[in-house]
Motif scaffolding. Sequence first.
Motif, PDB file in Angstrom:
ATOM      1  N   LEU A 105       0.860  -1.185   0.000  1.00 24.39           N
ATOM      2  CA  LEU A 105       0.000   0.000   0.000  1.00 24.39           C
ATOM      3  C   LEU A 105       0.892   1.230   0.000  1.00 24.39           C
ATOM      4  N   THR A 106       0.747   2.071  -1.029  1.00 25.68           N
ATOM      5  CA  THR A 106       1.552   3.289  -1.163  1.00 25.68           C
ATOM      6  C   THR A 106       0.629   4.490  -1.241  1.00 25.68           C
ATOM      7  N   ILE A 107       0.906   5.497  -0.397  1.00 25.52           N
ATOM      8  CA  ILE A 107       0.130   6.736  -0.406  1.00 25.52           C
ATOM      9  C   ILE A 107       1.105   7.898  -0.599  1.00 25.52           C
ATOM     10  N   ASN A 108       0.909   8.641  -1.720  1.00 28.59           N
ATOM     11  CA  ASN A 108       1.774   9.768  -2.047  1.00 28.59           C
ATOM     12  C   ASN A 108       1.060  11.112  -1.926  1.00 28.59           C
ATOM     13  N   GLY A 109      -0.179  11.113  -1.503  1.00 29.54           N
ATOM     14  CA  GLY A 109      -0.919  12.356  -1.360  1.00 29.54           C
ATOM     15  C   GLY A 109      -2.398  12.084  -1.210  1.00 29.54           C
ATOM     16  N   GLY A 110      -3.147  13.154  -0.948  1.00 28.04           N
ATOM     17  CA  GLY A 110      -4.584  13.045  -0.787  1.00 28.04           C
ATOM     18  C   GLY A 110      -5.031  13.502   0.586  1.00 28.04           C
ATOM     19  N   THR A 111      -6.338  13.645   0.722  1.00 27.64           N
ATOM     20  CA  THR A 111      -6.950  14.003   1.992  1.00 27.64           C
ATOM     21  C   THR A 111      -7.789  12.828   2.471  1.00 27.64           C
ATOM     22  N   PHE A 112      -7.545  12.411   3.714  1.00 28.76           N
ATOM     23  CA  PHE A 112      -8.185  11.211   4.251  1.00 28.76           C
ATOM     24  C   PHE A 112      -8.914  11.559   5.546  1.00 28.76           C
ATOM     25  N   ILE A 113     -10.219  11.339   5.560  1.00 30.43           N
ATOM     26  CA  ILE A 113     -11.036  11.525   6.757  1.00 30.43           C
ATOM     27  C   ILE A 113     -11.655  10.168   7.069  1.00 30.43           C
ATOM     28  N   LEU A 114     -11.098   9.479   8.043  1.00 28.42           N
ATOM     29  CA  LEU A 114     -11.458   8.097   8.311  1.00 28.42           C
ATOM     30  C   LEU A 114     -11.991   7.957   9.736  1.00 28.42           C
ATOM     31  N   THR A 133       4.360   8.912   1.721  1.00 22.15           N
ATOM     32  CA  THR A 133       5.263  10.035   1.472  1.00 22.15           C
ATOM     33  C   THR A 133       4.599  11.378   1.700  1.00 22.15           C
ATOM     34  N   ASP A 134       3.260  11.422   1.631  1.00 18.91           N
ATOM     35  CA  ASP A 134       2.546  12.680   1.816  1.00 18.91           C
ATOM     36  C   ASP A 134       1.067  12.371   2.015  1.00 18.91           C
ATOM     37  N   GLY A 135       0.313  13.394   2.391  1.00 15.38           N
ATOM     38  CA  GLY A 135      -1.114  13.245   2.602  1.00 15.38           C
ATOM     39  C   GLY A 135      -1.550  13.923   3.885  1.00 15.38           C
ATOM     40  N   ASP A 136      -2.841  14.205   3.964  1.00 18.88           N
ATOM     41  CA  ASP A 136      -3.440  14.828   5.147  1.00 18.88           C
ATOM     42  C   ASP A 136      -4.413  13.820   5.738  1.00 18.88           C
ATOM     43  N   PHE A 137      -4.091  13.297   6.920  1.00 17.74           N
ATOM     44  CA  PHE A 137      -4.841  12.196   7.522  1.00 17.74           C
ATOM     45  C   PHE A 137      -5.519  12.640   8.818  1.00 17.74           C
ATOM     46  N   ILE A 162      -3.562   2.858  11.855  1.00 18.64           N
ATOM     47  CA  ILE A 162      -2.731   2.425  10.726  1.00 18.64           C
ATOM     48  C   ILE A 162      -2.019   1.147  11.139  1.00 18.64           C
ATOM     49  N   LYS A 163      -2.291   0.057  10.424  1.00 20.74           N
ATOM     50  CA  LYS A 163      -1.768  -1.255  10.814  1.00 20.74           C
ATOM     51  C   LYS A 163      -1.157  -1.961   9.614  1.00 20.74           C
ATOM     52  N   CYS A 164       0.049  -2.514   9.802  1.00 23.12           N
ATOM     53  CA  CYS A 164       0.723  -3.258   8.742  1.00 23.12           C
ATOM     54  C   CYS A 164       1.256  -4.563   9.296  1.00 23.12           C
ATOM     55  N   ASP A 165       1.115  -5.644   8.514  1.00 22.32           N
ATOM     56  CA  ASP A 165       1.618  -6.945   8.936  1.00 22.32           C
ATOM     57  C   ASP A 165       3.125  -7.061   8.739  1.00 22.32           C
ATOM     58  N   THR A 166       3.736  -6.092   8.018  1.00 20.27           N
ATOM     59  CA  THR A 166       5.200  -6.093   7.857  1.00 20.27           C
ATOM     60  C   THR A 166       5.734  -4.711   8.258  1.00 20.27           C
ATOM     61  N   ASP A 167       6.371  -3.987   7.326  1.00 20.54           N
ATOM     62  CA  ASP A 167       7.044  -2.728   7.657  1.00 20.54           C
ATOM     63  C   ASP A 167       6.212  -1.510   7.254  1.00 20.54           C
ATOM     64  N   ILE A 168       6.344  -0.438   8.037  1.00 18.93           N
ATOM     65  CA  ILE A 168       5.762   0.862   7.704  1.00 18.93           C
ATOM     66  C   ILE A 168       6.896   1.864   7.538  1.00 18.93           C
ATOM     67  N   ASN A 169       6.839   2.612   6.418  1.00 16.48           N
ATOM     68  CA  ASN A 169       7.843   3.644   6.141  1.00 16.48           C
ATOM     69  C   ASN A 169       7.114   4.947   5.835  1.00 16.48           C
ATOM     70  N   ILE A 170       7.266   5.948   6.708  1.00 18.58           N
ATOM     71  CA  ILE A 170       6.597   7.240   6.547  1.00 18.58           C
ATOM     72  C   ILE A 170       7.655   8.325   6.400  1.00 18.58           C
TER      73      ILE A 170
END
Length: 244
Positions: A105-114, A133-137, A162-170
């Motif tokens: 899962l790759t997120i490079n931008g966007g606005t997220f209201i979750l 790499t970017d985004g407003d969460f 935010i949950k990952c079964d392996t690695d998270i890179n922010i």
Amino acid sequence: QHAVKVKGQLNMTSGNIVMTNSVTDGIHAVGLLMQGGDINVLSCGDDALTSELDGYIYGGHITITSSSEDINAISADSTLVINGGTIDINITGNDSKCIKADKELTINGGTFILNHSGDVSKGIKSNQAITITDGDFTIVSSGSTVVETINGQAVPSYCTAIKCDTDINISGGTFNITLPTTNHGGKSISADGNLIISGGDFTITTNGAGAAYTVSVSTKDSYTSSCLKCDGNMEILAGTFNLT
């Protein structure tokens, strides 16, 4: 039945799609490329917007509301890439996910209201690596923890932003994450592997308490809420953090 079923790839650049009370999936496609337009799913029995292969969201506005359990609001059975757009999701079912990828899962931008309030629910979830790499969460995780019995032992499962079964890179982005008092033992950002943060602004509030539980007859354990958690190595290389 699915409200919209596409046996090939769904390409959307403009227009407005509104779906209400879909029996199963709202939109089910083999592939997804969204560059614009509006999708509004008001209720669905299963996944709201799903791709059997890769999914790409580069723009547009997606609004999803669902009370069904164990569903994915936006999902890809393979890789999911989000480069822009506005995603507004409100789900209340137990074990449901706002955004889910089976692979990277790759997120490079966007606005997220979750907003997700079901027990063991997730805001963003991937079975493989997450790269942001970017985004407003803005994420509110108000579900709670469920202690399940697996192979004769008690194992807690958490409601996590935010949950990952392996690695998270922010490496960038703005993160406003809230775990209210209803979320006992929840996690804000959690990796089963490594967690690497090299940039971004983080405002994280965890208000929920923890609890003790019995693992087996002779073993007891406990869980607590966490702002940042990983089972591997954690590297904080840069960023601004306000953690409560």
